[in-house]
Design a protein around this motif. Structure first.
Motif, short mmCIF file in Angstrom:
data_model
loop_
_atom_site.label_atom_id
_atom_site.label_comp_id
_atom_site.label_asym_id
_atom_site.label_seq_id
_atom_site.Cartn_x
_atom_site.Cartn_y
_atom_site.Cartn_z
N SER A 1 33.88 -11.93 19.10
CA SER A 1 33.15 -10.73 18.67
C SER A 1 31.80 -11.08 18.06
O SER A 1 30.95 -10.23 17.86
N PHE A 2 31.59 -12.36 17.73
CA PHE A 2 30.27 -12.80 17.24
C PHE A 2 29.42 -13.37 18.37
O PHE A 2 28.28 -13.76 18.15
N GLY A 3 29.98 -13.47 19.56
CA GLY A 3 29.27 -14.07 20.69
C GLY A 3 28.14 -13.19 21.20
O GLY A 3 28.01 -12.02 20.82
N THR A 4 27.33 -13.74 22.06
CA THR A 4 26.24 -12.96 22.65
C THR A 4 26.79 -12.13 23.81
O THR A 4 27.92 -12.33 24.24
N ARG B 1 30.41 -11.20 39.87
CA ARG B 1 30.53 -12.53 39.27
C ARG B 1 29.85 -12.55 37.92
O ARG B 1 28.96 -11.72 37.63
N THR B 2 30.28 -13.49 37.10
CA THR B 2 29.70 -13.64 35.78
C THR B 2 28.50 -14.57 35.87
O THR B 2 28.60 -15.66 36.43
N ILE B 3 27.36 -14.13 35.33
CA ILE B 3 26.16 -14.97 35.35
C ILE B 3 26.03 -15.70 34.03
O ILE B 3 25.84 -16.91 33.98
N GLU B 4 26.17 -14.93 32.97
CA GLU B 4 26.05 -15.51 31.63
C GLU B 4 27.34 -15.21 30.89
O GLU B 4 27.61 -14.04 30.59
N PRO B 5 28.20 -16.20 30.63
CA PRO B 5 29.49 -15.88 30.04
C PRO B 5 29.40 -15.29 28.62
O PRO B 5 30.23 -14.46 28.26
N GLY B 6 28.42 -15.71 27.82
CA GLY B 6 28.29 -15.16 26.46
C GLY B 6 29.59 -15.27 25.68
O GLY B 6 30.22 -16.33 25.65
N TRP B 7 30.04 -14.16 25.11
CA TRP B 7 31.25 -14.14 24.28
C TRP B 7 32.51 -14.58 25.04
O TRP B 7 33.47 -15.04 24.44
#
Ligand SMILES: [Zn+2]
Ligand SMILES: [Zn+2]
Length: 315
Positions: free
Chosen positions: A12-15, A39-45
């Motif tokens: 929950s603190f992720g981008t 597809r996922t480009i930027e996984p972030g959180w």
């Protein structure tokens, strides 16, 4: 569980995560075909939430607009479309949200009221005869009440008061005017509406309580009743006081079934009890199958009786 909580908290603190969806329309001999890949480009959180993340990755080869493609193979599949799934309390609340009906604090209460008034039953929502008849009757005599727009308008107006865009008096005056109109019409048809609903109400109530015909007088219906004195459900003949037949039930919430006991032919009642799966219970005290089961499971029965007594004395 701890791992899930930790990872949920961290994520929950992720981008933000970024995903890309590619919709492809392919024309083959003038027939349209579609396919979709995400597809996922930027996984972030998402990176912190493994392995509890369940999202589908479906990557398509890169396509360009107006690109010509070669057909390698054709698979002819025979499939049937599925009807939409029934709503559950959770999914219908989402639908209300989507349609802007009700507020965060009222939506759950709306669904609760539908259950309590016997308009709907089951967890995968099913409308009762009463629910259907109510809609039918209102549609005939007072369709404005069923109008989604009316509810929405009231919500929007209330919001305007909260945002101080309109004075409460103006909104209330306006609401009063159209509600008076609707209710006058409703009042005029009150008797007909009542008559229409009475039959359905009785039928729905009977369905929820009648377990079968009385085994003694053969005339009355056996129905599930609740005893306030003993704080438990039991089955009694509807021909009371002429027929005083009763059957006791085991602890739990009883529901009629259309099944009969294989051993003695008495009606079976489904019992919903916390901690176990729902099970069918024969209402016959002298049911051979039940007696045999009780003999075999003496320890269980004794433990259950004791537990029951403890609970009663606690009450
Ligand atoms: Zn009877
Ligand atoms: Zn039986």
């Amino acid at each position: 569980m701890y791992d899930l909580i930790v990872k949920r908290t961290l994520s929950s603190f992720g981008t933000h995560s970024t995903r890309e969806t590619l919709n492809v329309e392919i024309e083959i001999k003038k027939e349209p075909f579609v396919t979709k890949g995400t597809r996922t480009i930027e996984p972030g959180w998402q990176a912190y939430y493994q392995p509890y993340l369940f999202i589908e990755e479906k990557e398509l080869p890169p396509f360009k607009e107006n690109q010509k493609i070669k057909i390698k193979k054709i698979n002819l599949l025979s499939k049937e479309t599925q009807p939409p799934k029934r709503y559950t309390p959770a999914s219908i609340i989402k639908e209300l949200e989507k349609r802007n009906l009700g507020t965060k604090s009222t939506r759950a209460a709306i669904i609760d009221a539908l259950y309590q008034r016997n308009y709907i039953i089951e967890n995968s929502l099913q409308v009762t005869g009463l629910g259907l008849k109510t809609i039918e009757t209102l549609d005939k005599y007072s369709p404005e009440i069923l109008d989604e727009e009316l509810t929405k308008e009231i919500e929007v107006d209330l919001e305007k008061i909260r945002e101080k865009k309109e004075k409460p008096k103006e909104v209330i005056d306006r609401a009063e005017k159209f509600l008076t109109k609707i209710l006058t019409k409703f009042k005029k048809h009150e008797k007909n509406i009542g008559k229409n609903l009475l039959g359905a109400l009785k039928e729905t109530r009977d369905k929820a309580s009648i377990v079968g015909k009385c085994d003694v007088c053969k005339k009355g219906d056996l129905r599930i009743l609740y005893s306030r004195r003993f704080k438990s459900y039991f089955v009694a003949c509807s021909a009371y006081p002429k027929c005083k037949t009763t059957h006791s039930l085991t602890r739990g919430l009883p529901k009629p079934t259309d099944k009969k006991c294989e051993s003695c032919g008495f009606p079976l009642v489904q019992i919903i009890r916390q901690g176990t799966r729902p099970f069918n219970y024969c209402i016959n005290k002298k049911c051979p199958q039940k007696l045999e089961w009780m003999k075999k499971n003496k320890d269980k029965v004794e433990a259950f009786k004791k537990q029951n007594q403890d609970q009663k004395s606690q009450k």
